[in-house]
Design a protein around this motif. Structure first.
Motif, PDB file in Angstrom:
ATOM      1  N   PRO A   1     -21.094 -25.081   2.658  1.00 49.20           N
ATOM      2  CA  PRO A   1     -21.331 -23.749   3.222  1.00 49.20           C
ATOM      3  C   PRO A   1     -22.761 -23.591   3.772  1.00 49.20           C
ATOM      4  O   PRO A   1     -22.974 -22.926   4.780  1.00 49.20           O
ATOM      5  N   THR A   2     -23.712 -24.229   3.121  1.00 47.77           N
ATOM      6  CA  THR A   2     -25.102 -24.170   3.592  1.00 47.77           C
ATOM      7  C   THR A   2     -25.255 -24.930   4.896  1.00 47.77           C
ATOM      8  O   THR A   2     -25.909 -24.454   5.832  1.00 47.77           O
ATOM      9  N   VAL A   3     -24.638 -26.104   4.987  1.00 43.20           N
ATOM     10  CA  VAL A   3     -24.679 -26.879   6.231  1.00 43.20           C
ATOM     11  C   VAL A   3     -24.042 -26.087   7.363  1.00 43.20           C
ATOM     12  O   VAL A   3     -24.581 -26.023   8.475  1.00 43.20           O
ATOM     13  N   ALA A   4     -22.907 -25.460   7.094  1.00 40.51           N
ATOM     14  CA  ALA A   4     -22.229 -24.657   8.119  1.00 40.51           C
ATOM     15  C   ALA A   4     -23.118 -23.498   8.577  1.00 40.51           C
ATOM     16  O   ALA A   4     -23.205 -23.213   9.777  1.00 40.51           O
ATOM     17  N   LYS A   5     -23.786 -22.850   7.632  1.00 40.64           N
ATOM     18  CA  LYS A   5     -24.681 -21.741   7.971  1.00 40.64           C
ATOM     19  C   LYS A   5     -25.844 -22.231   8.835  1.00 40.64           C
ATOM     20  O   LYS A   5     -26.182 -21.622   9.848  1.00 40.64           O
ATOM     21  N   VAL A   6     -26.439 -23.359   8.449  1.00 41.14           N
ATOM     22  CA  VAL A   6     -27.554 -23.934   9.203  1.00 41.14           C
ATOM     23  C   VAL A   6     -27.101 -24.299  10.617  1.00 41.14           C
ATOM     24  O   VAL A   6     -27.787 -23.995  11.595  1.00 41.14           O
ATOM     25  N   LEU A   7     -25.953 -24.939  10.735  1.00 41.85           N
ATOM     26  CA  LEU A   7     -25.447 -25.339  12.051  1.00 41.85           C
ATOM     27  C   LEU A   7     -25.186 -24.129  12.944  1.00 41.85           C
ATOM     28  O   LEU A   7     -25.467 -24.165  14.147  1.00 41.85           O
ATOM     29  N   LYS A   8     -24.667 -23.063  12.360  1.00 40.46           N
ATOM     30  CA  LYS A   8     -24.409 -21.846  13.142  1.00 40.46           C
ATOM     31  C   LYS A   8     -25.726 -21.277  13.691  1.00 40.46           C
ATOM     32  O   LYS A   8     -25.819 -20.921  14.869  1.00 40.46           O
ATOM     33  N   ILE A   9     -26.750 -21.220  12.852  1.00 40.34           N
ATOM     34  CA  ILE A   9     -28.058 -20.709  13.282  1.00 40.34           C
ATOM     35  C   ILE A   9     -28.657 -21.618  14.349  1.00 40.34           C
ATOM     36  O   ILE A   9     -29.184 -21.150  15.367  1.00 40.34           O
ATOM     37  N   LEU A  10     -28.579 -22.930  14.126  1.00 39.90           N
ATOM     38  CA  LEU A  10     -29.133 -23.891  15.085  1.00 39.90           C
ATOM     39  C   LEU A  10     -28.389 -23.831  16.421  1.00 39.90           C
ATOM     40  O   LEU A  10     -28.995 -24.000  17.484  1.00 39.90           O
ATOM     41  N   ALA A  11     -27.084 -23.575  16.376  1.00 38.42           N
ATOM     42  CA  ALA A  11     -26.308 -23.445  17.613  1.00 38.42           C
ATOM     43  C   ALA A  11     -26.727 -22.188  18.376  1.00 38.42           C
ATOM     44  O   ALA A  11     -26.880 -22.217  19.603  1.00 38.42           O
ATOM     45  N   GLN A  12     -26.942 -21.090  17.658  1.00 39.87           N
ATOM     46  CA  GLN A  12     -27.388 -19.848  18.306  1.00 39.87           C
ATOM     47  C   GLN A  12     -28.762 -20.029  18.950  1.00 39.87           C
ATOM     48  O   GLN A  12     -29.053 -19.410  19.967  1.00 39.87           O
TER      49      GLN A  12
END
Length: 156
Positions: free
Chosen positions: A44-55
């Motif tokens: 879940p942390t990796v997914a959150k980080v990836l979402k922020i990095l994509a934005q």
């Protein structure tokens, strides 16, 4: 003590892992699940980080059955300052840096108000001059036979 958040540290780990696995611009992709397994960071942390990095435009998501994430540009084109800003927001040592208001009771009478700006600018320049590629280069201080500890392990 000036310290980056764990989430920023995790973002650096995830980005460098994407590059190590060849998930470069126009290259193959990695899923949040596989990155979590490879880095030891919770999915879940990796997914959150990836979402922020994509934005922030640092990674791009690829949809579909073979979807996942890849770097939006090479590591050498990603300054550390961009990652910090994407995850933690603007780099500011104090609440009043760059004319910021409202973080201090003594703001109106502060004898050093505005004097932190050059210090903050120097830190921003330093962080902008370091890229993710710089962080992935082997350190001359380490022995090649000893594996380096992941950055996220050092922060805990």
């Amino acid at each position: 003590m000036l310290r980056l958040s764990k989430l920023t540290d995790y973002a650096v780990v995830v980005l460098t892992r994407l590059a190590r696995d060849g998930a470069t611009p126009s290259g193959p992709v990695q899923t949040a699940l596989s990155l979590a397994a490879d880095t030891g960071i919770a999915e879940p942390t990796v997914a959150k980080v990836l979402k922020i990095l994509a934005q922030a435009g640092l990674v791009e998501g690829v949809r579909g059955p073979r979807g996942g994430y890849r770097l939006a540009r090479p590591l050498a084109a990603v300054p550390l300052s961009e990652i910090i800003v994407a995850i933690d927001g603007p780099i500011a040592l104090t609440a009043c840096v760059d004319g910021g208001m409202g973080g201090c009771e003594a703001e109106a009478i502060c004898p050093v108000r505005g004097r932190w700006d050059p210090v903050n600018d120097a830190i921003r320049r330093a962080l902008s001059g370091i890229t993710l590629a710089d962080l992935t280069l082997p350190s001359p201080c380490r022995r090649p036979a000893a594996p380096a500890a992941p950055i996220h392990a050092l922060a805990e």
